[in-house]
Design an enzyme around this catalytic site. Structure first.
Site, PDB file in Angstrom:
ATOM      1  CG  ASP A   1      -6.309  -2.910  -4.296  1.00 19.57           C
ATOM      2  OD1 ASP A   1      -7.052  -1.942  -4.037  1.00 19.57           O
ATOM      3  OD2 ASP A   1      -5.161  -3.032  -3.834  1.00 19.57           O
TER       4      ASP A   1
ATOM      5  CG  HIS B   1      -5.673  -1.832  -0.487  1.00 18.79           C
ATOM      6  ND1 HIS B   1      -4.661  -1.735  -1.421  1.00 18.79           N
ATOM      7  CD2 HIS B   1      -5.253  -1.132   0.591  1.00 18.79           C
ATOM      8  CE1 HIS B   1      -3.682  -0.994  -0.923  1.00 18.79           C
ATOM      9  NE2 HIS B   1      -4.006  -0.628   0.296  1.00 18.79           N
TER      10      HIS B   1
ATOM     11  CB  SER C   1      -0.931  -0.054   1.216  1.00 21.03           C
ATOM     12  OG  SER C   1      -1.924   0.930   1.137  1.00 21.03           O
TER      13      SER C   1
END
Lengths: 473, 473
Positions: free
Chosen positions: A420, A454, A206
């Site tokens: 995601d 995610h 991330s």
């Protein structure tokens, strides 16, 4: 407190409800506000009570992590003046080899602390517990793993909630806007302090993946390998939009008070709402359908088992109570200003050449001119039968390839997840294509399926962990 | 008003800013609040000034639409008592044929009024201007098009902002929770009033598509064709999540006051934030990348042309100023309680058989028992070489097919958009598969590409309009 409607003095005889409508979610919120207010006005405030309701970041616990203090000013990407001094909180796992060549620098996402895994000083589970340890993907039998709280954070590193030395009060929004590059520069000060010349690898997921790429870009000679999981090299407008929505609800909370709330009630309402929005972007629709479907909250304990579900305007479906709970859990755990500053740093991240050259980054001056680059190293060099050029490249791909040129020799693992919605798989492919276009022939790319969106990097030890293990070894 | 930080009495000499940090977005918001407050306390409030800043729904303009009043109580899906009386605002285009067999009932999305296209009484452009008129997809040379403001709305139909006859004050949150079916029942009262026995077609996009399916389901014998564009027959938890986030920011606005704000400042902040979140779901990432990319707001007029962009915590990227502007434009145009009630009705929409049977809907009692259905009409009947059964059907598909059984004989157009993140293409396919599984052999299905996301139905006259034209003729 529950407020009576002002124009309806008497409600008896009204058809649809026997009394003024009640909103348990609004009442619960008012009760929290009132609990917090009584604490803020109590003599213990702000930091004396170990178990009060005040945010944990207001009671730093340097026994559970180590703080590196730098008195050498840190140059900043967006400000002419450097940050005069700063702290970086960190934790480590494994043993530094005598040659100091086994260091893995692990970068965190937006809101994580340095506590990636349990330690003797802090035995609670870390945010990447299953990935760090003997025999695990970041194998502490081999590697010395370092994780820091980022600059701008609120878990021991210098950020908006830190005391500004010159004034003796928290920076609040007098804190300068920072960049992902600033965060990485601060981390390299810590590596200098350790005497580590070269990282075995820079690893992040991330926002951590942004830092990981930035580390390899700032210091190509000091980073052996780069791992970028569910990240990006250029924040997309749709991810900016989702973070903007979070900042907007935060900044609209009157308690935010332009960022100056450290002696008063924190903007817990705005933080709760911001976290709800964030949580929506962390998973996927298919996961929610499998996990919650259209189930509703359990009936009240005094309801008869056969009575049908009566819908309400407060959280009703399990997906709603889940988001409400996620917001509730988080709203006092993290500093609102840190959320604003760090999410802004994510928005600003853009490794295309023109964007990099617009910054106060001496490293950007060395980027190859597009014309020279085009003749000296044809873009097709790194593409092969197994890695053909992309069929439908975004317009900014050549500029991104030019920006990523310093990473051309660094073995890089890119991993993305098809479900995601925050860092889409298109963005992962873009990083891969740009690196290959820049001449990098050692890019490994995996694309994962599954419904975890995610958050896959937190959950899928088998696939994410396996890819990392294979790439590092 | 701009509030000074409380713990920092003097800020001279502070390094990063020459003065207290300023937030133009926060100041603009405070200015609006103060403008509105001065208006609310003025003698003109609430409805006498035609040009004041009060919401347009607070000054109904029945000269631009017609109001049908029903004094026959309307049964409700979620409440034992019917709504005793109600109004439905509507507009029409084209001419009702002598046989009254050319009526198209057009259903709206969440926040639209009955003003789908310009009329002599109201020449401003309607929300579907390009789709309605002579020679257009809803061809007024052939059809008599009727569009209503939905029950629960705030543009002339009865909703939370309407005066409750018994109390003489707005219902506010004493308004009952309503369903998509309730909206459609109210519309059929209007058709009864016209003397229309059978619709030529029921047409709707987004929430309008839910109503369109509900119309065909409630009155299979009265609906000739059904058009469902970018809708769903079962709201997904991810769409519930996005609407929950909007309701949450609205209900957290202190001005919302449990819904009782009609004599005070409306929750304009919450509405602005809710609209920002909604807007994110209406378009797509690829569209934003093409339209805004990573462009930032223009520099201040006093900045030198060469000065680099200085990032700010207030809206900075064009995607942010766009969302900010969208929220700003909308926040006084629509009633917050209508937004809450109608978005809730969308969440509650679920045409699977068990869900329908849990409601107060007499029509649901007639649904075929699953066992009887399985033997009497094998699910595979309607599948053919050109329409094979789905390869990876969701678990609820058989239940949805059972719920949609009343639509088995109704020609139905389903149209979906691959870039729609709110009503995903999977949901469109699910409606198609369920209808076919229910035995409907006259389902037409189109899937559109493009980057316009959910808003495609407002923009793509060529493809959306063409599909409708072909299906209706």
């Amino acid at each position: 407190m529950f407020r009576l409607p002002r124009l309806v003095p008497r409600l008896r005889g009204v058809r649809y409800t026997s009394s003024t409508p009640r909103f348990p979610c609004v009442e619960a919120h008012a009760a929290r506000q009132s609990r917090l207010a009584s604490f803020v006005s109590s003599p213990q405030h702000p930091n004396s009570s170990p178990s009060g309701p005040e945010p944990p970041y207001a009671r730093p616990n340097p026994t559970s992590y180590t703080v590196f203090h730098s008195s050498t000013p840190l140059p900043l990407t967006y400000h002419p003046d450097p940050l005069p001094t700063f702290d970086i909180a960190y934790e480590t796992w494994g043993t530094l080899s005598p040659a100091k060549d086994n260091v893995i620098l692990l970068h965190t996402g937006l809101s994580a602390s340095s506590h990636a895994a349990s330690t003797p000083a802090n035995p609670t589970e870390g945010w990447w517990e299953k990935f760090i340890g003997p025999g695990k993907p970041l194998d502490t039998n081999n590697y010395f793993v370092v994780c820091t709280n980022v600059l701008g954070g609120c878990y021991g590193s210098t950020g908006p909630s830190s005391i500004e030395p010159e004034t003796g009060v928290p920076y609040a929004t007098r804190f300068p806007i920072i960049s992902i590059f600033d965060m990485v520069r601060a981390q390299f000060r810590l590596l200098d302090h350790f005497g580590v010349d070269k990282l075995y690898a820079s690893v992040g997921c991330s926002m951590g993946a942004m830092q990981s790429l930035a580390a390899g870009w700032l210091h190509p000679e000091r980073v052996g390998k780069v791992v970028s999981i569910s990240g990006t090299a250029r924040s997309s407008p749709s991810s900016v939009a989702m973070r903007f929505a979070q900042r907007s609800v935060l900044m609209a909370d009157p308690n935010w008070n332009n960022g100056f709330y450290y002696d008063a009630l924190p903007p817990h309402t705005g933080m709760k709402l911001a976290r709800q929005i964030a949580t929506i972007t962390y998973r996927s629709g298919p996961e929610w359908d499998a996990r919650f479907g259209r189930q509703t909250r359990p009936p009240p304990s005094d309801a008869s088992p056969d009575s049908p579900h009566v819908p309400a305007l407060c959280p009703d479906f399990l997906i709603e109570t889940y988001l409400d709970h996620q917001g509730e859990q988080f709203c006092l755990k993290y500093d609102a200003n840190s959320h604003i500053y760090i999410s802004k740093a994510m928005d600003l991240f853009d490794m295309t050449r023109p964007a990099l050259q617009a910054l106060r980054l001496p490293e950007a001056a060395a980027l190859v001119e597009p014309e020279a680059d085009a003749s000296a190293r044809p873009h097709s060099t790194s593409h092969s039968k197994s890695h053909p050029p992309p069929t439908n490249p975004p317009a900014h791909l050549p500029a991104l390839a030019q920006g990523l040129a310093p990473l051309a020799q660094t073995p890089t693992l890119v991993l993305g997840v098809q479900s995601d919605i925050l860092f889409t798989v298109e963005q992962q492919r873009e990083v891969v294509d740009a690196l290959r276009m820049a001449g990098n022939e050692r890019v490994v790319y995996y694309e994962l399926g599954g419904v975890w969106g995610h958050d896959t990097f937190l959950l899928d030890v088998l696939n994410v962990g396996g890819a990392i293990r294979g790439f590092l070894s």
